[in-house]
Scaffold this motif. Sequence first.
Motif, PDB file in Angstrom:
ATOM      1  N   LEU A 158       0.834  -1.207   0.000  1.00 31.93           N
ATOM      2  CA  LEU A 158       0.000   0.000   0.000  1.00 31.93           C
ATOM      3  C   LEU A 158       0.869   1.258   0.000  1.00 31.93           C
ATOM      4  O   LEU A 158       1.710   1.444   0.881  1.00 31.93           O
ATOM      5  CB  LEU A 158      -0.920   0.001   1.222  1.00 31.93           C
ATOM      6  CG  LEU A 158      -2.009   1.089   1.223  1.00 31.93           C
ATOM      7  CD1 LEU A 158      -2.989   0.870   0.076  1.00 31.93           C
ATOM      8  CD2 LEU A 158      -2.742   1.106   2.555  1.00 31.93           C
ATOM      9  N   GLU A 159       0.651   2.123  -0.996  1.00 34.59           N
ATOM     10  CA  GLU A 159       1.432   3.345  -1.145  1.00 34.59           C
ATOM     11  C   GLU A 159       0.633   4.605  -0.794  1.00 34.59           C
ATOM     12  O   GLU A 159       1.203   5.591  -0.344  1.00 34.59           O
ATOM     13  CB  GLU A 159       1.936   3.455  -2.594  1.00 34.59           C
ATOM     14  CG  GLU A 159       2.873   2.321  -2.997  1.00 34.59           C
ATOM     15  CD  GLU A 159       3.273   2.408  -4.461  1.00 34.59           C
ATOM     16  OE1 GLU A 159       2.856   3.392  -5.126  1.00 34.59           O
ATOM     17  OE2 GLU A 159       3.992   1.513  -4.939  1.00 34.59           O
ATOM     18  N   TYR A 160      -0.671   4.584  -1.027  1.00 34.37           N
ATOM     19  CA  TYR A 160      -1.500   5.776  -0.804  1.00 34.37           C
ATOM     20  C   TYR A 160      -2.763   5.372  -0.041  1.00 34.37           C
ATOM     21  O   TYR A 160      -3.538   4.526  -0.493  1.00 34.37           O
ATOM     22  CB  TYR A 160      -1.848   6.417  -2.135  1.00 34.37           C
ATOM     23  CG  TYR A 160      -2.797   7.589  -2.055  1.00 34.37           C
ATOM     24  CD1 TYR A 160      -2.814   8.450  -0.960  1.00 34.37           C
ATOM     25  CD2 TYR A 160      -3.690   7.870  -3.098  1.00 34.37           C
ATOM     26  CE1 TYR A 160      -3.677   9.519  -0.885  1.00 34.37           C
ATOM     27  CE2 TYR A 160      -4.551   8.944  -3.048  1.00 34.37           C
ATOM     28  CZ  TYR A 160      -4.539   9.769  -1.940  1.00 34.37           C
ATOM     29  OH  TYR A 160      -5.416  10.835  -1.875  1.00 34.37           O
ATOM     30  N   LEU A 161      -2.950   5.985   1.119  1.00 31.99           N
ATOM     31  CA  LEU A 161      -4.124   5.728   1.945  1.00 31.99           C
ATOM     32  C   LEU A 161      -4.851   7.049   2.183  1.00 31.99           C
ATOM     33  O   LEU A 161      -4.280   7.990   2.745  1.00 31.99           O
ATOM     34  CB  LEU A 161      -3.718   5.095   3.284  1.00 31.99           C
ATOM     35  CG  LEU A 161      -4.844   4.861   4.302  1.00 31.99           C
ATOM     36  CD1 LEU A 161      -5.903   3.925   3.734  1.00 31.99           C
ATOM     37  CD2 LEU A 161      -4.281   4.302   5.606  1.00 31.99           C
ATOM     38  N   ASN A 162      -6.114   7.122   1.763  1.00 31.93           N
ATOM     39  CA  ASN A 162      -6.928   8.333   1.933  1.00 31.93           C
ATOM     40  C   ASN A 162      -8.049   8.037   2.920  1.00 31.93           C
ATOM     41  O   ASN A 162      -8.963   7.267   2.641  1.00 31.93           O
ATOM     42  CB  ASN A 162      -7.504   8.773   0.587  1.00 31.93           C
ATOM     43  CG  ASN A 162      -8.110  10.174   0.650  1.00 31.93           C
ATOM     44  OD1 ASN A 162      -8.579  10.612   1.689  1.00 31.93           O
ATOM     45  ND2 ASN A 162      -8.092  10.867  -0.469  1.00 31.93           N
TER      46      ASN A 162
END
Length: 393
Positions: free
Chosen positions: A68-72
């Motif tokens: 996982l690189e981007y968590l919003n």
Amino acid sequence: MVRITEELVRKKSEHNELLISTLEELSLHQEDIERIEHLHNWCRDLKILLLQSNLISKIENLYKLKRLEYLNLALNNIERIENLQQLESLNKLDLTLNFIGELTSIESLKDNYNLRILILTGNPCCDYAHYREYVIATLPQLDSLDCQEVTLTHKLQTKPHLREYRAAVVQKQALYAIQRDEQKIRFQQQKQELEAKMSTIEDECERIKVFWDSKSENCPEIRNEMAKYQKMCRQKVDDSEEKKPPKKEPNLFAPCGRPYNINKPQLPFALKDEAHAYILELEVYKYLDTSHIKVDVEVNYIRAVVKGKIFQIALNDEVRPSDAIVQRSQITGQLVITAPKLNENEILLSIKSEGNDMKNTSIMGSKQSHTILTGTVDIKSICNNEDDLPDLI
């Protein structure tokens, strides 16, 4: 409570042919989800996870998402940062407009050495003294904080003062914790008073209106209440739509089977009755995509459905549907439908052939007269007796 189900995840993975085990990007925003679950087992290859605009109160069950690189998680009910230590590939974390007051919880991100972008805009902790300096000193791996660049100079200036920044932050968040406890008590009191007031109102619409007109504080509990009433309003709208009588379908044929002439889209048209075929010119909207047009040619009628509205015209003679040709102009958008007749009109053909014969005869006559008048005229051949020749004038 809205749960993360396999059906929901597969619905959101249409771009991956409904396969969730190899899914790399997943968007579950605006679903009123209250808890993160199952994703760490179902979608271990996720690189982008979008969970903004939900009702999530705790960050959990993400520890297996190693890619996982981007968590919003913007616009949720999160009050502290936790359980992200094992996301070793995490590069961007968006926590905009949550309720994070425990700023020291960012220390759990120290081991996320790939974290470069952190967004905490709109959280209560952003109002603390030395907020920015403390975050930069605690997380030196950051390149951007709240969409502002973090330079090497900032990191060098803040690092020596980390202890005093932390002391100021701890004091502020302790005060905020007290205020938060008081806020929860006030919310419960206001909720009881509002429910008592609403219980005296019989009309459901009026009760909902009273709720929306009441004053409230910005807190996770209020956000949950708002989501509940929004769901009630949506259900009410759906119920009212179900109660509406179904739309009456137009009658396309008379009781005897003869097709009606119908022009629901009110389009200009012209029907040409040629000897060999019917030619229908339909002035379709110029910029209308062809996918919104459906054409059906039958033995005794032509039908065109334009954006769900039916155009139908009856034909006097039977046609051959299998040989029909449908064309559309790329410049004007005009739709031209050519339907060859089953039995060509013999009268029209005979008139046409007679007209052609007369035309050919006139052409031949003109040619013959033209050949007679050409060349030198021999008067002797006209008058055999030379004495009968008239005197020259």
